[in-house]
Motif scaffolding. Sequence first.
Motif: not given
Length: 707
Positions: A197-206
């Motif tokens: 969350y909340s937008s599935g960006t690569l940064s949020e995945y990491k």
Amino acid sequence: MRSTTKRWRRRTLAVATSTLAAGAFLVAAHPQAGGAAPPAVPEVADQVPQLTEAGVTGGPASVSGGGMSTSADRSVCAPGAHWLRVRFAELSLRGNDSVTLTGSSAGSYTLTSRHWPGKAFHTRAFEGDCVRVSAALSDPASRFAIDAYQAGDRPLAAATTTVAAVGDVCGSSCNQTAPLIKNMNPQALILAGDNAYSSGTLSEYKNNYDPYYGQFKAITYPTPGNHEYNTSGASGYFDYFGARAGERGKGYYSFDVGDWHFVALNSNITRSTGSAQETWLKNDLAASTKPCTAAFFHHPRFSRGTHGDDSSVTPFFQALYNAKADLIVVGHDHNYQRYAPSRPDGTRDDANGVRELLIGTGGRGYYNFDQSSAAVQEAGNTNTFGVGKLTLTATDYRSDFVPVSGRTFTDTATGKCKKAASSPAFSVGTTPSSVSVKPGGTASVTVNVGSTGGFTAATALSVSGLPSGVTGTISPSSVTPPANGTATATLTLTASDTASGSAAATVTGTSGSTTQTAKVTVSVGAAGGEAFADDFETDKGWRLNAAGSDTATAGKWERGDPEQTTSTYSNQIKQRGDTTSGVNCLVTGRLAGSEYGVNDLDGGASSMASPAFTVPAGGKLTFSYTFAHGDNATSADYLRVRVLDGTTPTTVFEKTGSATEVAGVWQNATADLSSFAGRSVRLLVEAADASTASLWESAVDDIRVTA
């Protein structure tokens, strides 16, 4: 114990090529030492990934055919295995051509042109230690090639895989659900979308997902949710998971776990009837040979949560329902819901319906039940994070909701796979699949009757199509297998003094109006010639640990192509990388390994029993052998050949160990069998690493019993 270096020889697997003559068949099987992990099989451009159950072994095999062939049955065998599945490196069938696979104990399946054209794949599992391959090819362009097998060391019903399932994950609380997955130790983790969350960006995945769920990346099979598409094209999702997420822009793919076929779908892109994804799904489901099917995606067809029922995924549900799929795992609503098996419109259908599990409890808030649903909700919870645990077999499943620490809600459901054997049926097999009998002599074949779907009826057995002068008697003439088990009978072949020729005889099992058959090739040898001969290039029906008393834990006897082992301590070749003829022999621990103690004989005795044969007057046994050991061997270690007369063994050859380094050298041996003349016996080839652990290697080749 002294260190050794095991060196590999280059190997070439025989596969069908365009140069095969019409009707050509190639066959070889190389069982792997028990207890080792399945070796790598050749990579191909396009294949359906296969995850295996715990305790599965395997190795290379070679059965191939092309052109027009209807009678040349061949087998892939792993002596002592409870079940086998084989890998097709190529299956290109035209028109009505087919390849039928039959387990030596139970199970049969016919492959046609719809099954995985252009892809390598593993079949469903078949019970028994052999799979018979029968081709009916009439189109010259049809061809197939089997290049590997997997084998189970316990009954198929006990061979389980574990898959963890969860959606709507990280979230602020996925640190609580990650430990649940680690404790499950699953073969695979499937994600039902909204993973970071909340937008599935690569940064949020990491930063949000990877610190907790990154440890499972090697076993993760993801799908995207609507939050992944808050980033254009779900680029963060595809960047993080790479090829494991499927083709970029599509995100749908499939893989196999044990005897289950899993389909990952993308409910965020076009999914209407006739769309590229829905068409792919129908073709993928039709191509699978597995008896059990599950699918997973983000948006639920049925939900009592805030998002409610989503009719836009009805085409998914319809295709899965039509293909007799068993489970659907979804997320989107942040709660847990289990639905009764349903039709696509929500009507309960316990016979043919698909069960939906909504597991949106990975670690993102909670949603209440504030909507109605067209389907029947059997269980639900709106205040517990947790993970689904799927325990899967070749015929059924168990689903458990496992809550995070401190929470008490749990849920369990079970079900049967609709395409597994559900109606009573039986199969017939023979071991060995070919046998030789001398004029005036006898030979025996084991007939196996296997039950599926709870079959327990009496089955009458008969044999026909024997060579001239050969008669066959099956005892008992009728057997009743236990439910989902195997019953055996013995076919005794008796040749007159004037018998001659060779024929593919048919063993027929009849129960009520149902008949099943198996082929056994019966050849009459020349009078006064060979009573028994085996160069081990084909499977003649030797049985590993036939008496059930072996104690060896590794490096057991197997038929195959040996790989050379060289000791760095003595610079001696211990296991030879050659044979006295052809490419195969009987060998203890055929494969080379990367360190000492891999694939040499360990832990006690291992034995191989030959098929039965009748010893001629003045019978003489000849064979080639090699044995080698380190200076840690003792006289308790041995290579031994015995004659098994009924249950009485008589030693006719023996080599024992000593505290001296001995290199492997092929030698010839003879033994007088005249005292057994006229008797039906078996040969028992034994080796032992007994007393204290030591380095011991043995091999035997070119066995012959002559007058």
